[in-house]
Design a protein around this motif. Sequence first.
Motif, PDB file in Angstrom:
ATOM      1  N   ALA A  14      87.403  70.186  45.910  1.00  0.00           N
ATOM      2  CA  ALA A  14      88.678  70.887  45.845  1.00  0.00           C
ATOM      3  C   ALA A  14      89.698  70.279  46.804  1.00  0.00           C
ATOM      4  O   ALA A  14      90.880  70.144  46.488  1.00  0.00           O
ATOM      5  CB  ALA A  14      88.480  72.372  46.158  1.00  0.00           C
ATOM      6  N   ARG A  18      93.392  68.426  45.926  1.00  0.00           N
ATOM      7  CA  ARG A  18      94.715  68.771  46.454  1.00  0.00           C
ATOM      8  C   ARG A  18      95.575  67.531  46.677  1.00  0.00           C
ATOM      9  O   ARG A  18      96.795  67.590  46.658  1.00  0.00           O
ATOM     10  CB  ARG A  18      94.564  69.543  47.777  1.00  0.00           C
ATOM     11  N   GLN A  24      97.698  74.112  44.035  1.00  0.00           N
ATOM     12  CA  GLN A  24      96.526  74.327  44.882  1.00  0.00           C
ATOM     13  C   GLN A  24      95.302  74.618  44.025  1.00  0.00           C
ATOM     14  O   GLN A  24      95.355  75.370  43.077  1.00  0.00           O
ATOM     15  CB  GLN A  24      96.780  75.497  45.828  1.00  0.00           C
ATOM     16  N   ILE A  25      94.195  73.989  44.395  1.00  0.00           N
ATOM     17  CA  ILE A  25      92.921  74.262  43.750  1.00  0.00           C
ATOM     18  C   ILE A  25      92.136  75.177  44.688  1.00  0.00           C
ATOM     19  O   ILE A  25      91.831  74.799  45.817  1.00  0.00           O
ATOM     20  CB  ILE A  25      92.148  72.957  43.475  1.00  0.00           C
ATOM     21  N   HIS A  26      91.821  76.366  44.218  1.00  0.00           N
ATOM     22  CA  HIS A  26      91.097  77.330  45.030  1.00  0.00           C
ATOM     23  C   HIS A  26      89.611  76.956  45.081  1.00  0.00           C
ATOM     24  O   HIS A  26      89.094  76.346  44.153  1.00  0.00           O
ATOM     25  CB  HIS A  26      91.263  78.730  44.453  1.00  0.00           C
ATOM     26  N   SER A  27      88.944  77.360  46.153  1.00  0.00           N
ATOM     27  CA  SER A  27      87.536  77.003  46.281  1.00  0.00           C
ATOM     28  C   SER A  27      86.758  78.074  47.020  1.00  0.00           C
ATOM     29  O   SER A  27      87.318  78.872  47.778  1.00  0.00           O
ATOM     30  CB  SER A  27      87.384  75.659  47.008  1.00  0.00           C
ATOM     31  N   SER A  28      85.445  78.077  46.774  1.00  0.00           N
ATOM     32  CA  SER A  28      84.550  79.007  47.448  1.00  0.00           C
ATOM     33  C   SER A  28      83.151  78.413  47.464  1.00  0.00           C
ATOM     34  O   SER A  28      82.752  77.695  46.545  1.00  0.00           O
ATOM     35  CB  SER A  28      84.526  80.354  46.711  1.00  0.00           C
ATOM     36  N   MET A  52      88.160  83.659  46.406  1.00  0.00           N
ATOM     37  CA  MET A  52      88.921  82.493  45.954  1.00  0.00           C
ATOM     38  C   MET A  52      90.421  82.743  45.930  1.00  0.00           C
ATOM     39  O   MET A  52      91.211  81.859  46.266  1.00  0.00           O
ATOM     40  CB  MET A  52      88.458  82.073  44.555  1.00  0.00           C
ATOM     41  N   PHE A  53      90.814  83.945  45.505  1.00  0.00           N
ATOM     42  CA  PHE A  53      92.236  84.254  45.329  1.00  0.00           C
ATOM     43  C   PHE A  53      92.651  85.307  46.351  1.00  0.00           C
ATOM     44  O   PHE A  53      92.384  86.496  46.183  1.00  0.00           O
ATOM     45  CB  PHE A  53      92.501  84.727  43.903  1.00  0.00           C
ATOM     46  N   TRP A 126      92.807  74.287  35.073  1.00  0.00           N
ATOM     47  CA  TRP A 126      91.780  74.375  36.103  1.00  0.00           C
ATOM     48  C   TRP A 126      92.369  75.055  37.331  1.00  0.00           C
ATOM     49  O   TRP A 126      93.360  74.597  37.901  1.00  0.00           O
ATOM     50  CB  TRP A 126      91.287  72.972  36.453  1.00  0.00           C
ATOM     51  N   GLY A 128      90.160  76.597  39.975  1.00  0.00           N
ATOM     52  CA  GLY A 128      89.341  76.516  41.178  1.00  0.00           C
ATOM     53  C   GLY A 128      87.896  76.181  40.885  1.00  0.00           C
ATOM     54  O   GLY A 128      87.478  76.052  39.731  1.00  0.00           O
TER      55      GLY A 128
END
Length: 378
Positions: A14, A18, A24-28, A52-53, A126, A128
Amino acid sequence: MGAEVKIWNPVEVAEQARHDYASQIHSSHLTIDPSLELPLMAPLVLKLCKDMFKAWSNLDDSRFVVEKISGGITNLLLKVSVKQENCIEETITVRLYGPNTEYIIDRQRELQATKYITAAGFGAKWLGIFGNGMVQSFINAQTLSPSDMREPKLASKIAKQLQRFHHVEIPGSKEPQLWNDVWKFFEKASVLEFDDSKMQKTYETISFKEVHDEIVELKGLCDLLKSPVIFAHNDLLSGNIMINYEEDKLYFIDYEYASYNYRGYDIGNHFAEYAGFECDYDLYPNMNEQYHFLRHYLKPERPQEVSEKDLETLYVEANTFSLASHVFWALWGLIQAKMSPIEFDYLGYFFLRYHEYKRQKEKYFLLARSYLSGCKNE
């Protein structure tokens, strides 16, 4: 398995994304067990979404609705609907990877492809990535069935969309991956050991020397056809095609196997998928059905202007490479039989695909050799 598995870090991926994306690519780091029943899975999905959000992190759980969209033999798709304070509802799709699929799917390659495919306007956006899956925008459409793909109107739409898809540009090497992947699968599939004695006994009936020799012979013939290298979906079965009939929009989804590959392979593999997971090869498209598809692929706006020569060339490519599709997915089935906890007769799937390869081999080898002989005499 005896093969190295590259451990990928979703957060690192992720972060890299960026640099490539303005958004933005969210990640967890969180993971969710796809084998759980929905009532047990839903709270974990809510926790993931809130992680994530950040805009959702303080929302009450009652504002979320989690529904199962579909569960294939490698993925589970979930629809998550969220009601915000302003009463606006947002919807996303959470895709859970099947257990142990890292043995057969290059996740780094998939994510690289997904970035550019979605940027080109295909499928869902896409949003995240997490420990064992990804999050995408929700597509308001329904998946096709194998019988849907046979309908002339839909077949022409799929052909036109595939022609567009084949023009997507992905940075990096444009080396076709078919035979690299076939040999990787062969190496893994040929050294398996099953705990179940009945499965082991069935597995031991397979002659991997024969399979090896068949791959060598088939690759040699396919190479002679000089099929153009394009960016291919490589898994265009009915479950990976969605349509919104009201808006008349068609979508290709799931890019797990997408890579640069041979034009003939992507089309031949699609034709083989007319048979569905039941492998009813009486449903494999006949010449008239294939020509209808190929005309709309070659000249989407003027299908009737396609020359007989161009039709013949692509017809030979598609049917010869359909043999490679049988070998590829047969070997895939063996690896899944060992690695996947999903209840599906993967071992039986190997025999269905490999037997179809052997059943059609003489016919399509003769077709290709006759075509090549004709080309030499021109």
